[in-house]
Design a protein around this motif. Structure first.
Motif, PDB file in Angstrom:
ATOM      1  N   ALA A 115       0.859  -1.182   0.000  1.00  0.00           N
ATOM      2  CA  ALA A 115       0.000   0.000   0.000  1.00  0.00           C
ATOM      3  C   ALA A 115       0.898   1.236   0.000  1.00  0.00           C
ATOM      4  CB  ALA A 115      -0.929   0.001   1.214  1.00  0.00           C
ATOM      5  N   GLN A 116       0.288   2.372  -0.196  1.00  0.00           N
ATOM      6  CA  GLN A 116       1.043   3.617  -0.333  1.00  0.00           C
ATOM      7  C   GLN A 116       0.642   4.603   0.752  1.00  0.00           C
ATOM      8  OE1 GLN A 116       1.724   5.091  -4.400  1.00  0.00           O
ATOM      9  NE2 GLN A 116       0.835   7.026  -3.704  1.00  0.00           N
ATOM     10  N   GLY A 117       1.634   5.108   1.497  1.00  0.00           N
ATOM     11  CA  GLY A 117       1.384   6.049   2.588  1.00  0.00           C
ATOM     12  C   GLY A 117       1.890   7.433   2.245  1.00  0.00           C
ATOM     13  N   PHE A 118       1.158   8.119   1.387  1.00  0.00           N
ATOM     14  CA  PHE A 118       1.521   9.479   0.995  1.00  0.00           C
ATOM     15  C   PHE A 118       0.574  10.499   1.636  1.00  0.00           C
ATOM     16  CE2 PHE A 118       4.076   8.954  -3.212  1.00  0.00           C
ATOM     17  CZ  PHE A 118       4.883   8.008  -2.611  1.00  0.00           C
ATOM     18  N   SER A 119      -0.698  10.463   1.254  1.00  0.00           N
ATOM     19  CA  SER A 119      -1.667  11.477   1.684  1.00  0.00           C
ATOM     20  C   SER A 119      -1.920  11.444   3.184  1.00  0.00           C
ATOM     21  CB  SER A 119      -2.999  11.281   0.946  1.00  0.00           C
ATOM     22  OG  SER A 119      -2.844  11.462  -0.441  1.00  0.00           O
ATOM     23  N   GLU A 120      -2.250  12.622   3.714  1.00  0.00           N
ATOM     24  CA  GLU A 120      -2.620  12.787   5.120  1.00  0.00           C
ATOM     25  C   GLU A 120      -3.897  13.619   5.195  1.00  0.00           C
ATOM     26  OE1 GLU A 120       0.677  14.370   7.301  1.00  0.00           O
ATOM     27  OE2 GLU A 120       2.061  12.773   6.684  1.00  0.00           O
ATOM     28  N   PRO A 121      -4.549  13.658   6.360  1.00  0.00           N
ATOM     29  CA  PRO A 121      -5.783  14.433   6.471  1.00  0.00           C
ATOM     30  C   PRO A 121      -5.626  15.893   6.036  1.00  0.00           C
ATOM     31  CG  PRO A 121      -5.561  13.004   8.366  1.00  0.00           C
ATOM     32  CD  PRO A 121      -4.294  12.866   7.585  1.00  0.00           C
ATOM     33  N   ASN A 122      -4.455  16.486   6.259  1.00  0.00           N
ATOM     34  CA  ASN A 122      -4.244  17.881   5.866  1.00  0.00           C
ATOM     35  C   ASN A 122      -3.155  18.019   4.804  1.00  0.00           C
ATOM     36  OD1 ASN A 122      -6.124  19.184   7.723  1.00  0.00           O
ATOM     37  ND2 ASN A 122      -4.738  18.474   9.329  1.00  0.00           N
ATOM     38  N   ALA A 123      -2.884  16.932   4.104  1.00  0.00           N
ATOM     39  CA  ALA A 123      -1.869  16.959   3.048  1.00  0.00           C
ATOM     40  C   ALA A 123      -2.266  15.953   1.974  1.00  0.00           C
ATOM     41  CB  ALA A 123      -0.485  16.638   3.606  1.00  0.00           C
ATOM     42  N   ASN A 142       5.933   8.794  13.718  1.00  0.00           N
ATOM     43  CA  ASN A 142       4.655   9.144  14.328  1.00  0.00           C
ATOM     44  C   ASN A 142       3.850   9.994  13.346  1.00  0.00           C
ATOM     45  OD1 ASN A 142       4.588   8.384  17.441  1.00  0.00           O
ATOM     46  ND2 ASN A 142       6.680   9.070  16.965  1.00  0.00           N
ATOM     47  N   GLY A 143       2.579   9.683  13.240  1.00  0.00           N
ATOM     48  CA  GLY A 143       1.732  10.470  12.352  1.00  0.00           C
ATOM     49  C   GLY A 143       0.523   9.694  11.883  1.00  0.00           C
ATOM     50  N   GLN A 144      -0.115  10.205  10.837  1.00  0.00           N
ATOM     51  CA  GLN A 144      -1.326   9.583  10.307  1.00  0.00           C
ATOM     52  C   GLN A 144      -1.342   9.707   8.789  1.00  0.00           C
ATOM     53  OE1 GLN A 144      -5.013  11.273  11.716  1.00  0.00           O
ATOM     54  NE2 GLN A 144      -6.277  10.068  10.314  1.00  0.00           N
ATOM     55  N   LYS A 145      -1.729   8.633   8.117  1.00  0.00           N
ATOM     56  CA  LYS A 145      -1.903   8.613   6.674  1.00  0.00           C
ATOM     57  C   LYS A 145      -3.346   8.239   6.340  1.00  0.00           C
ATOM     58  CE  LYS A 145       2.378   9.552   5.593  1.00  0.00           C
ATOM     59  NZ  LYS A 145       2.769  10.722   4.768  1.00  0.00           N
ATOM     60  N   THR A 146      -3.776   8.633   5.154  1.00  0.00           N
ATOM     61  CA  THR A 146      -5.151   8.314   4.769  1.00  0.00           C
ATOM     62  C   THR A 146      -5.211   7.991   3.276  1.00  0.00           C
ATOM     63  OG1 THR A 146      -7.456   9.042   4.971  1.00  0.00           O
ATOM     64  CG2 THR A 146      -5.844  10.688   4.222  1.00  0.00           C
ATOM     65  N   SER A 157     -15.156  -0.484   1.014  1.00  0.00           N
ATOM     66  CA  SER A 157     -14.020   0.081   1.748  1.00  0.00           C
ATOM     67  C   SER A 157     -12.755  -0.267   0.987  1.00  0.00           C
ATOM     68  CB  SER A 157     -13.968  -0.488   3.178  1.00  0.00           C
ATOM     69  OG  SER A 157     -15.062  -0.050   3.936  1.00  0.00           O
ATOM     70  N   GLU A 158     -12.489   0.521  -0.027  1.00  0.00           N
ATOM     71  CA  GLU A 158     -11.287   0.315  -0.840  1.00  0.00           C
ATOM     72  C   GLU A 158     -10.065   0.926  -0.182  1.00  0.00           C
ATOM     73  OE1 GLU A 158      -9.544   1.685  -5.217  1.00  0.00           O
ATOM     74  OE2 GLU A 158     -11.687   1.840  -4.784  1.00  0.00           O
ATOM     75  N   PHE A 159     -10.284   1.982   0.613  1.00  0.00           N
ATOM     76  CA  PHE A 159      -9.188   2.726   1.214  1.00  0.00           C
ATOM     77  C   PHE A 159      -9.140   2.496   2.726  1.00  0.00           C
ATOM     78  CE2 PHE A 159     -10.920   5.123  -2.378  1.00  0.00           C
ATOM     79  CZ  PHE A 159      -9.806   5.192  -3.206  1.00  0.00           C
ATOM     80  N   ALA A 160      -8.006   2.924   3.303  1.00  0.00           N
ATOM     81  CA  ALA A 160      -7.837   2.826   4.749  1.00  0.00           C
ATOM     82  C   ALA A 160      -7.065   4.029   5.246  1.00  0.00           C
ATOM     83  CB  ALA A 160      -7.104   1.544   5.116  1.00  0.00           C
ATOM     84  N   GLU A 161      -7.266   4.355   6.524  1.00  0.00           N
ATOM     85  CA  GLU A 161      -6.415   5.328   7.186  1.00  0.00           C
ATOM     86  C   GLU A 161      -5.471   4.554   8.096  1.00  0.00           C
ATOM     87  OE1 GLU A 161      -8.704   8.047   9.527  1.00  0.00           O
ATOM     88  OE2 GLU A 161     -10.099   6.504  10.222  1.00  0.00           O
ATOM     89  N   VAL A 162      -4.250   5.062   8.214  1.00  0.00           N
ATOM     90  CA  VAL A 162      -3.206   4.351   8.946  1.00  0.00           C
ATOM     91  C   VAL A 162      -2.627   5.272  10.012  1.00  0.00           C
ATOM     92  CG1 VAL A 162      -0.996   3.138   8.760  1.00  0.00           C
ATOM     93  CG2 VAL A 162      -2.668   2.963   6.905  1.00  0.00           C
ATOM     94  N   PHE A 163      -2.617   4.805  11.259  1.00  0.00           N
ATOM     95  CA  PHE A 163      -2.091   5.579  12.381  1.00  0.00           C
ATOM     96  C   PHE A 163      -0.754   4.989  12.801  1.00  0.00           C
ATOM     97  CE2 PHE A 163      -6.660   5.929  12.320  1.00  0.00           C
ATOM     98  CZ  PHE A 163      -6.902   7.276  12.568  1.00  0.00           C
TER      99      PHE A 163
END
Length: 413
Positions: free
Chosen positions: A143-151, A176-180, A231-237
């Motif tokens: 999977a790809q962890g690029f986008s974030e809630p504010n990015a 530390n952070g969050q991806k979506t 649910s094709e997408f996920a958020e990752v903490f």
């Protein structure tokens, strides 16, 4: 409207399609035969409205069939474990898969395109050996962890932080952070991660690129329910997640430029399959529309305009693939940006048109057909899901700015 193809022949059922790759016509026939005997005739019916777990199992099964036939990564260079198939061979594969309405290996898009596009150009020999083999030999999902809630489209604003530390004698980065919006992140084994490693540098200059184990302590994955019910997408903490220093791709703080190799695959190469499936869908619409909406001159004129746009984008895809053939590292070009923009707009317009001409019955909710792309003839679901293309890989608004400023050289407004 389809391209003329040879009639089926009597190729041995036990033969692999790649056994005939020296003769393009024979390769097409062998591939068609392989699809006919491999893909269950009722797979669409069996996977209509299935659960996420059923979808994942089917995707893994389909990927195993592609791997067994050495077709999954046949577009990779030979020196990196692929078959080094030519542009002409790749066109044949996507044409035949689309024509047969075979499943799309969408859960493995990152594994087959984004990952190699990144590692071919920027990975170490050890990274290519471990992780490319992991895809081919073990069917690992990325999977790809690029986008974030504010990015999102303004990706350079990302805030996920990676700090280099020594823990129990190990050289690691603590993240530390969050991806979506991580496609199929809930099924992933590994993650292509962008994180900030220098808080003092300008936005793009302080970002690094990592390979992260999705089963590492501190990783929490939550599926995102979409408007279609899927649910094709996920958020990752990420909470104090440790990444070994050897999983840094390229040099520290140079992740932004490396990410362009990944995004080039997203904006260009994976559209190849989508455009071929759209081309076949147009042919089906002609057959299904005879005697109904095609009798309306206004509808026919509108459909013809969409058809011309589809053919234009199809030609652009082939131009882009020729560019990729000349670049051993699968680098992208401005053509990929044009294709991304054009296809996203066309897909939306096409599905809106088909929803409109299909009448009131098309407005009722029906179970989605998983693994079938954006052309399932479930008009309402196809229409809703088509909007994802105007956002993924950078929103169309941002991409138009990219074209204006970086390609055309226009001043910033």
């Amino acid at each position: 409207m389809t391209d003329t193809i040879p009639a089926p022949s009597t190729i041995e059922q036990t033969e692999s399609p790649l056994a005939f790759k020296e003769d393009l016509g024979a390769f097409r026939l062998a591939l068609r035969s392989w699809i006919e005997r491999t893909v269950p005739k009722d797979w669409r019916e069996r996977h209509c409205g299935g659960t996420a777990e059923e979808f994942a199992r089917f995707q893994r099964w389909w990927f195993d069939q592609l791997r067994a036939a050495r077709l999954a990564n046949s577009h990779w260079p030979v020196e990196w474990g692929g078959e080094g198939l030519s542009l002409a061979h790749r066109i044949v594969i996507f044409e035949e898969m689309a024509r047969a309405q075979a499943p799309s290996a969408e859960m493995f898009v990152i594994s087959l395109y984004h990952l190699p596009a990144t590692l071919f150009a920027h990975g170490t020999a050890a990274q290519r050996e471990r992780f490319l083999n992991g895809v081919v030999e073990q069917g690992e999902v990325w999977a790809q962890g690029f986008s974030e809630p504010n990015a999102g489209s303004d990706l350079a604003s990302l805030r996920t932080r990676a700090e280099r530390k020594t823990i129990d004698g190990r050289d690691v980065y603590v993240v530390n952070g969050q991806k979506t919006w991580s496609s199929f992140g809930m099924f992933a084994d590994w993650y292509l991660l962008l994180a900030r490693t220098d808080l003092t540098a300008r936005k793009q200059a302080g970002i690094s690129y990592f390979i992260m184990d999705m089963r590492a302590p501190g990783v929490t994955v939550r599926p995102i329910r979409q408007i279609t019910g899927e649910s094709e997408f996920a958020e990752v903490f990420l909470d104090n997640v440790e990444i070994p220093a050897e999983n840094l791709i390229g040099k520290e703080n140079e992740g932004w430029s490396i990410a362009q190799s990944t995004l080039a695959a997203e904006r260009g190469l994976i559209i190849f399959e989508a455009v071929e499936r759209m081309a076949i869908a147009f042919e089906r619409e002609v057959e299904m529309g005879r005697g109904t909406w095609m009798k309306d001159t206004a509808y026919l004129r509108e459909f013809s305009a969409l058809y011309v746009k589809m053919k234009s984008i199809r030609l652009l895809v082939r131009r882009m693939l020729k560019e990729v053939e000349r670049d051993p590292h699968m680098g992208g070009s401005e053509t990929a940006t044009y294709i991304k923009l054009g296809f996203a707009v066309l897909l939306q317009a096409y599905n809106e048109f088909m929803l409109r001409v299909s009448g009131f019955d098309a407005q009722f909710e029906k179970p989605a057909i998983r693994s079938a792309g954006h052309h399932t003839a479930n008009r309402f679901v196809d229409y809703l899901s088509s909007y994802s293309w105007t956002i993924s890989g950078g929103s169309n608004e941002i991409m138009r700015n990219v074209v204006a400023e970086r390609i055309l050289g226009l001043p910033r407004g």
